[in-house]
Scaffold this motif. Structure first.
Motif, PDB file in Angstrom:
ATOM      1  N   ASP A  57       0.864  -1.172   0.000  1.00 52.21           N
ATOM      2  CA  ASP A  57       0.000   0.000   0.000  1.00 52.21           C
ATOM      3  C   ASP A  57       0.905   1.228   0.000  1.00 52.21           C
ATOM      4  O   ASP A  57       1.413   1.631   1.028  1.00 52.21           O
ATOM      5  CB  ASP A  57      -0.897  -0.021   1.249  1.00 52.21           C
ATOM      6  CG  ASP A  57      -1.870   1.143   1.263  1.00 52.21           C
ATOM      7  OD1 ASP A  57      -2.021   1.802   0.211  1.00 52.21           O
ATOM      8  OD2 ASP A  57      -2.469   1.400   2.314  1.00 52.21           O
ATOM      9  N   GLU A  58       1.145   1.773  -1.199  1.00 52.23           N
ATOM     10  CA  GLU A  58       2.064   2.896  -1.325  1.00 52.23           C
ATOM     11  C   GLU A  58       1.372   4.039  -2.042  1.00 52.23           C
ATOM     12  O   GLU A  58       0.321   3.863  -2.652  1.00 52.23           O
ATOM     13  CB  GLU A  58       3.306   2.474  -2.148  1.00 52.23           C
ATOM     14  CG  GLU A  58       4.088   1.326  -1.564  1.00 52.23           C
ATOM     15  CD  GLU A  58       5.193   1.785  -0.635  1.00 52.23           C
ATOM     16  OE1 GLU A  58       5.390   3.003  -0.486  1.00 52.23           O
ATOM     17  OE2 GLU A  58       5.855   0.908  -0.049  1.00 52.23           O
ATOM     18  N   ASN A  59       1.994   5.189  -1.954  1.00 47.03           N
ATOM     19  CA  ASN A  59       1.467   6.375  -2.618  1.00 47.03           C
ATOM     20  C   ASN A  59       2.499   6.936  -3.560  1.00 47.03           C
ATOM     21  O   ASN A  59       3.678   6.884  -3.266  1.00 47.03           O
ATOM     22  CB  ASN A  59       1.165   7.446  -1.575  1.00 47.03           C
ATOM     23  CG  ASN A  59      -0.315   7.567  -1.351  1.00 47.03           C
ATOM     24  OD1 ASN A  59      -1.087   7.588  -2.301  1.00 47.03           O
ATOM     25  ND2 ASN A  59      -0.712   7.626  -0.100  1.00 47.03           N
ATOM     26  N   TRP A  82       3.204  10.499  -6.153  1.00 44.34           N
ATOM     27  CA  TRP A  82       2.824  11.715  -6.854  1.00 44.34           C
ATOM     28  C   TRP A  82       3.585  11.724  -8.163  1.00 44.34           C
ATOM     29  O   TRP A  82       4.787  11.492  -8.178  1.00 44.34           O
ATOM     30  CB  TRP A  82       3.205  12.959  -6.038  1.00 44.34           C
ATOM     31  CG  TRP A  82       2.260  13.250  -4.925  1.00 44.34           C
ATOM     32  CD1 TRP A  82       2.372  12.826  -3.636  1.00 44.34           C
ATOM     33  CD2 TRP A  82       1.055  14.029  -4.995  1.00 44.34           C
ATOM     34  NE1 TRP A  82       1.306  13.293  -2.904  1.00 44.34           N
ATOM     35  CE2 TRP A  82       0.488  14.041  -3.704  1.00 44.34           C
ATOM     36  CE3 TRP A  82       0.398  14.724  -6.021  1.00 44.34           C
ATOM     37  CZ2 TRP A  82      -0.697  14.706  -3.413  1.00 44.34           C
ATOM     38  CZ3 TRP A  82      -0.770  15.388  -5.729  1.00 44.34           C
ATOM     39  CH2 TRP A  82      -1.318  15.372  -4.430  1.00 44.34           C
ATOM     40  N   LEU A 112      -3.323   0.414  -9.540  1.00 46.80           N
ATOM     41  CA  LEU A 112      -3.008   1.825  -9.324  1.00 46.80           C
ATOM     42  C   LEU A 112      -4.314   2.603  -9.329  1.00 46.80           C
ATOM     43  O   LEU A 112      -5.018   2.635 -10.337  1.00 46.80           O
ATOM     44  CB  LEU A 112      -2.093   2.343 -10.435  1.00 46.80           C
ATOM     45  CG  LEU A 112      -0.671   1.793 -10.441  1.00 46.80           C
ATOM     46  CD1 LEU A 112       0.002   2.097 -11.764  1.00 46.80           C
ATOM     47  CD2 LEU A 112       0.123   2.390  -9.294  1.00 46.80           C
ATOM     48  N   TYR A 113      -4.605   3.223  -8.208  1.00 49.15           N
ATOM     49  CA  TYR A 113      -5.862   3.951  -8.060  1.00 49.15           C
ATOM     50  C   TYR A 113      -5.620   5.462  -8.066  1.00 49.15           C
ATOM     51  O   TYR A 113      -4.635   5.947  -7.507  1.00 49.15           O
ATOM     52  CB  TYR A 113      -6.530   3.611  -6.729  1.00 49.15           C
ATOM     53  CG  TYR A 113      -7.052   2.209  -6.638  1.00 49.15           C
ATOM     54  CD1 TYR A 113      -8.368   1.924  -6.988  1.00 49.15           C
ATOM     55  CD2 TYR A 113      -6.244   1.182  -6.192  1.00 49.15           C
ATOM     56  CE1 TYR A 113      -8.853   0.631  -6.884  1.00 49.15           C
ATOM     57  CE2 TYR A 113      -6.724  -0.111  -6.098  1.00 49.15           C
ATOM     58  CZ  TYR A 113      -8.032  -0.384  -6.445  1.00 49.15           C
ATOM     59  OH  TYR A 113      -8.514  -1.661  -6.344  1.00 49.15           O
ATOM     60  N   GLN A 114      -6.564   6.183  -8.651  1.00 47.61           N
ATOM     61  CA  GLN A 114      -6.547   7.640  -8.596  1.00 47.61           C
ATOM     62  C   GLN A 114      -6.967   8.066  -7.191  1.00 47.61           C
ATOM     63  O   GLN A 114      -8.049   7.690  -6.736  1.00 47.61           O
ATOM     64  CB  GLN A 114      -7.548   8.183  -9.629  1.00 47.61           C
ATOM     65  CG  GLN A 114      -7.596   9.685  -9.729  1.00 47.61           C
ATOM     66  CD  GLN A 114      -6.348  10.240 -10.380  1.00 47.61           C
ATOM     67  OE1 GLN A 114      -5.953   9.820 -11.454  1.00 47.61           O
ATOM     68  NE2 GLN A 114      -5.708  11.168  -9.704  1.00 47.61           N
ATOM     69  N   VAL A 115      -6.132   8.833  -6.491  1.00 50.20           N
ATOM     70  CA  VAL A 115      -6.541   9.263  -5.149  1.00 50.20           C
ATOM     71  C   VAL A 115      -6.508  10.763  -4.916  1.00 50.20           C
ATOM     72  O   VAL A 115      -7.238  11.268  -4.076  1.00 50.20           O
ATOM     73  CB  VAL A 115      -5.707   8.622  -4.017  1.00 50.20           C
ATOM     74  CG1 VAL A 115      -6.114   7.207  -3.791  1.00 50.20           C
ATOM     75  CG2 VAL A 115      -4.239   8.762  -4.262  1.00 50.20           C
ATOM     76  N   ASP A 116      -5.639  11.466  -5.619  1.00 50.77           N
ATOM     77  CA  ASP A 116      -5.522  12.897  -5.333  1.00 50.77           C
ATOM     78  C   ASP A 116      -4.933  13.583  -6.555  1.00 50.77           C
ATOM     79  O   ASP A 116      -4.505  12.915  -7.507  1.00 50.77           O
ATOM     80  CB  ASP A 116      -4.624  13.108  -4.103  1.00 50.77           C
ATOM     81  CG  ASP A 116      -4.914  14.445  -3.415  1.00 50.77           C
ATOM     82  OD1 ASP A 116      -5.701  15.243  -3.954  1.00 50.77           O
ATOM     83  OD2 ASP A 116      -4.336  14.680  -2.340  1.00 50.77           O
ATOM     84  N   ALA A 166      -1.926  12.043  -7.961  1.00 47.81           N
ATOM     85  CA  ALA A 166      -1.498  11.130  -6.899  1.00 47.81           C
ATOM     86  C   ALA A 166      -2.203   9.798  -7.082  1.00 47.81           C
ATOM     87  O   ALA A 166      -3.412   9.742  -7.277  1.00 47.81           O
ATOM     88  CB  ALA A 166      -1.803  11.703  -5.527  1.00 47.81           C
ATOM     89  N   THR A 212      -2.486   5.637  -5.709  1.00 49.87           N
ATOM     90  CA  THR A 212      -2.200   4.652  -4.662  1.00 49.87           C
ATOM     91  C   THR A 212      -1.820   3.344  -5.329  1.00 49.87           C
ATOM     92  O   THR A 212      -2.487   2.909  -6.263  1.00 49.87           O
ATOM     93  CB  THR A 212      -3.429   4.441  -3.764  1.00 49.87           C
ATOM     94  OG1 THR A 212      -3.546   5.548  -2.892  1.00 49.87           O
ATOM     95  CG2 THR A 212      -3.288   3.190  -2.919  1.00 49.87           C
ATOM     96  N   ARG A 261      -1.500  -0.556  -4.908  1.00 53.24           N
ATOM     97  CA  ARG A 261      -2.017  -1.608  -4.037  1.00 53.24           C
ATOM     98  C   ARG A 261      -1.691  -2.980  -4.589  1.00 53.24           C
ATOM     99  O   ARG A 261      -1.790  -3.196  -5.794  1.00 53.24           O
ATOM    100  CB  ARG A 261      -3.552  -1.537  -4.023  1.00 53.24           C
ATOM    101  CG  ARG A 261      -4.233  -0.815  -2.933  1.00 53.24           C
ATOM    102  CD  ARG A 261      -4.033  -1.324  -1.562  1.00 53.24           C
ATOM    103  NE  ARG A 261      -4.184  -0.222  -0.646  1.00 53.24           N
ATOM    104  CZ  ARG A 261      -5.356   0.391  -0.433  1.00 53.24           C
ATOM    105  NH1 ARG A 261      -6.435  -0.022  -1.018  1.00 53.24           N
ATOM    106  NH2 ARG A 261      -5.418   1.403   0.385  1.00 53.24           N
TER     107      ARG A 261
END
Lengths: 538, 173
Positions: free
Chosen positions: A237-239, A241, A336-340, A458, A460, A462
């Protein structure tokens, strides 16, 4: 092993309240029998010899289990009093923050680990102990219950029958047709009818009794799944940018995958472009106020050859994809999810080298704010050197220009401007709306000429190999719940003693339903409908 | 029968104890990092300010004091001169320093290096690759790597000159 022999001949484990076979009370019991666990011996209560037995018996107590849950609940509640660590400003040290903000209580809050509750060792221990309690409580009850239900005989002890909640006793002429009729009616209603020496045991829905244990198995599997997240490689679980146009290693993939952000798109609902049907809703919220789409157009690459961090990677294109909210890019179990996002981050700034007097420009330089050049040659003897660069400029406590981060939020530059008539150069400190000439008056200046911006997205990262375990656990949990909720374990005993017929009935829940069913069965028969003895007593 | 029950209970309790022990241990008492003390340090190659490739595996046989830093990070700024002066002592004793900047502009890094007259190689991790590999957070973080390429210790937070000296002593071959 100590055992108790009932007068019916059945040998029960010690601690048994009601004989497994005939149901005769083996101990002093209240007038109406407590049918929980069929009066079987909860295994743990009996032996208390070794340390293992003592530990086992401790966890076998439902009381202990309930207390563990209560303590966990209270701890969770306390954890909501002050903000959790993830919500405090990231720049401050939590040790200081809690004490400064909340005084002595805050200090203890931090010291005891309430600031990061789910990761504090004692909270995890509590959850784990609940798990242990669940396993042992279940094992200690399900086995004897199974034994008791498996060993039950058709002919039940008289005492057992008359101390059931639903019971009747009446003189009834023996009539084979009426007897058959009852058996038929019971069978029609789904009862499995067993007969023995002219007595009846009708039973249905025993399966419902296993519901709670199936449910607990589901919970245990769920807990195991949650535990596996801590095994390396099971859960990522990483982030990240990533700017438009940027190519970056995807964190958590051990250098195997790279991502290129081609474009970030942010769209809103606007009056002009939407269908008639949406106009009223848009009016209510305001045109352009409601987000419609967050999207990052990316290209996924895989690194070829051995991974040496930092080395310019040899890449193979895997695929192009548009990541949108809830539409992740999936590959190799990674998602890879869109989060920000961040709109309009500064990308480059342009300046004219200008004569302050005449306002004549001698050329324009464009500075890449991520990787500026050391020197910009404008030809004809004009050039600009970049002496210092502060991407996120501020004056520090010593009054020196400094940068807060590497993100170009507020760029500032120290330029040295060279011109044919200024061969030694003039130094100018240039920030947004601010110019300082530290070495006296200059002839030239860097006049602001424009900016270019780009968006930052940004994502995420997973990877979760525990999800299917959690899914199975959850499904079994639900099956157990349904099993216990929507089926009732109902039993009807009919016993003939001389010229009397004794009828008793029991269900593990929904007595009303059972009574309605019995009315249907005993209506228009010579038999007497059992009476609810719990009603009479009150 | 009694024997059997005892062993059954012991086994079940032991399994649960092991599972709980592992979970709590790996969560609370081990840093949740991709990289840990005792691991061999992931190899990397980065370019220094003079354009030379610096590859970690070339440093086998020497102790490596691997420091991750940024110009905006005050604690990093504070310990840099200490590292520099101790480097001048220990480089003759087989300890090398590699300072990895966390991907800032070359100009910014150069200014910083000139200001503190740093003599050890400073490399810039432009693509965060090395930061990912070493799971860097927070700054500064220093890895002490021995002559066999094993990570001896991971130090987060600022160091005094005495600390720097002590740590360099630990990785002297």
């Amino acid at each position: 092993m100590e055992q108790v022999k009932c007068e019916c001949g059945h040998v029960n484990p010690i601690g048994t309240v009601l004989c497994e076979a005939c149901g005769k009370p083996l101990e002093e019991v209240p007038v109406l029998l407590d049918m929980r666990y069929e009066g079987s011996a909860r295994r743990s209560q009996t032996y208390n010899k070794t340390i293992i037995d003592k530990i086992w018996n401790f966890f076998s107590s439902v009381k202990v289990g309930v207390w563990l849950i209560v303590i966990t609940l209270v701890a969770s509640a306390i954890g909501t009093v002050y903000p959790q660590q993830m919500y405090i400003p990231p720049t401050v040290s939590p040790a200081e923050y809690y004490e400064q903000q909340y005084g002595l209580l805050g200090k203890w809050y931090y010291a005891l680990g309430f600031h990061d509750l789910y990761s504090s060792w004692w909270y995890m221990l509590l959850i784990a102990l609940i798990g242990v309690s669940l396993v042992i409580c279940s094992l200690d009850r399900v086995v004897p219950l199974y034994r008791a239900l498996n060993n039950q005989r058709v002919t039940r002890n008289e005492q057992f029958l008359q101390r059931q909640r639903l019971f009747s006793r009446a003189k009834v002429e023996h009539d084979e047709t009426a007897w058959r009729n009852i058996v038929d009616k019971l069978t029609k209603r789904g009862y499995r009818v067993r007969e023995e020496n002219g007595n009846i045991l009708a039973e249905k829905g025993r399966f419902s009794r296993w519901g709670p244990y199936v449910n607990h198995i589901g919970l245990i599997i769920f807990l195991i799944g949650a535990m596996l997240r801590f095994v390396p490689g099971m859960y990522v679980d990483e982030n990240m940018w990533i700017r438009e146009g940027e190519m970056k290693e995807i964190p958590g993939t051990n250098g195997k995958y790279f991502l290129e952000n081609q474009k970030f798109i942010f769209e809103v609902y606007e009056k002009e472009t939407e269908k008639e049907a949406f106009q009223a809703a848009i009016d209510r919220i305001g045109s352009g106020m409601m987000a419609k789409n967050y999207q990052t157009d990316v290209v996924l690459y895989e690194r070829i050859g051995p991974v040496v961090a930092g080395e310019e990677p040899k890449l193979k294109k895997i695929k192009s994809f548009s990541i949108r909210v809830n539409e992740p890019l999936k590959h190799d179990h990674y998602a890879l999810y869109q989060v920000d996002f961040k709109l309009d981050e500064l990308k480059s700034m342009s300046f004219h080298l200008t004569d302050k007097q005449t306002n004549k420009s001698f050329g324009t330089i464009t500075i890449d704010l991520i990787q500026p050049e050391k020197e910009y040659d404008l030809g004809n003897g004009y050039k600009v050197q970049l002496l210092s660069y502060f991407p996120d400029f501020y004056f520090d406590e010593n009054g020196n220009p400094n940068t807060r981060s590497k993100v170009p939020n507020n760029p500032a530059f120290v330029f040295k401007m060279f011109a044919p008539d200024r061969p030694k150069g003039e130094v100018s400190f240039t920030a947004i709306r601010q110019t300082i000439e530290p070495l006296g008056n200059n002839k030239y200046k860097m006049a602001f000429a424009g900016i270019e911006t780009r968006n930052v997205s940004a994502l995420t990262v997973r990877r979760d190999f525990t999800l299917w375990i959690l899914g199975i656990g959850g499904a079994i949990f639900m099956i157990g719940l349904i099993q216990g909720m929507y089926w009732n374990h109902r039993r009807v005993w009919i016993r003939r003693i001389n010229d009397e017929v004794l009828i008793a009935a029991h269900t593990n829940k929904n007595w009303f339903g059972l009574k309605k069913e019995l009315e249907g069965i005993f209506h228009d028969t010579p038999f007497v409908m059992p009476i609810d003895q719990a009603d009479n007593r009150s | 029968m009694k024997e059997k029950r005892f062993w059954l209970r012991t086994v079940i309790l032991a399994i649960m104890l092991a599972a709980i022990g592992y979970t709590i241990y790996s969560n609370v008492f081990v840093e949740k990092k991709a990289i840990q003390v005792g691991d061999s340090a992931p190899d990397f190659v980065l370019t220094d300010l003079n354009g030379n490739n610096i590859q970690l595996s070339d440093y086998r046989g020497k102790g490596v004091f691997l420091n991750f830093w940024g110009t905006w990070c005050k604690p990093c700024e504070k310990e840099m001169p200490y590292i520099n002066s101790q480097y001048n002592v220990y480089k003759n004793k087989g300890v090398e320093v590699i300072a990895v900047n966390v991907g800032e502009a070359k100009v910014t890094v150069q200014t910083f290096v000139d200001r503190f007259q740093l003599t050890f190689p400073v490399v810039i991790d432009q693509q965060d690759q090395v930061m990912n590999a070493y799971d860097i957070n927070p700054l500064p973080t220093t890895f002490l790597i021995d002559k066999d390429g094993k990570i001896v210790d991971i130090i987060t937070g600022t160091m005094t000159e005495e600390d720097v000296k002590k740590h360099m002593e630990r990785i002297k071959p």
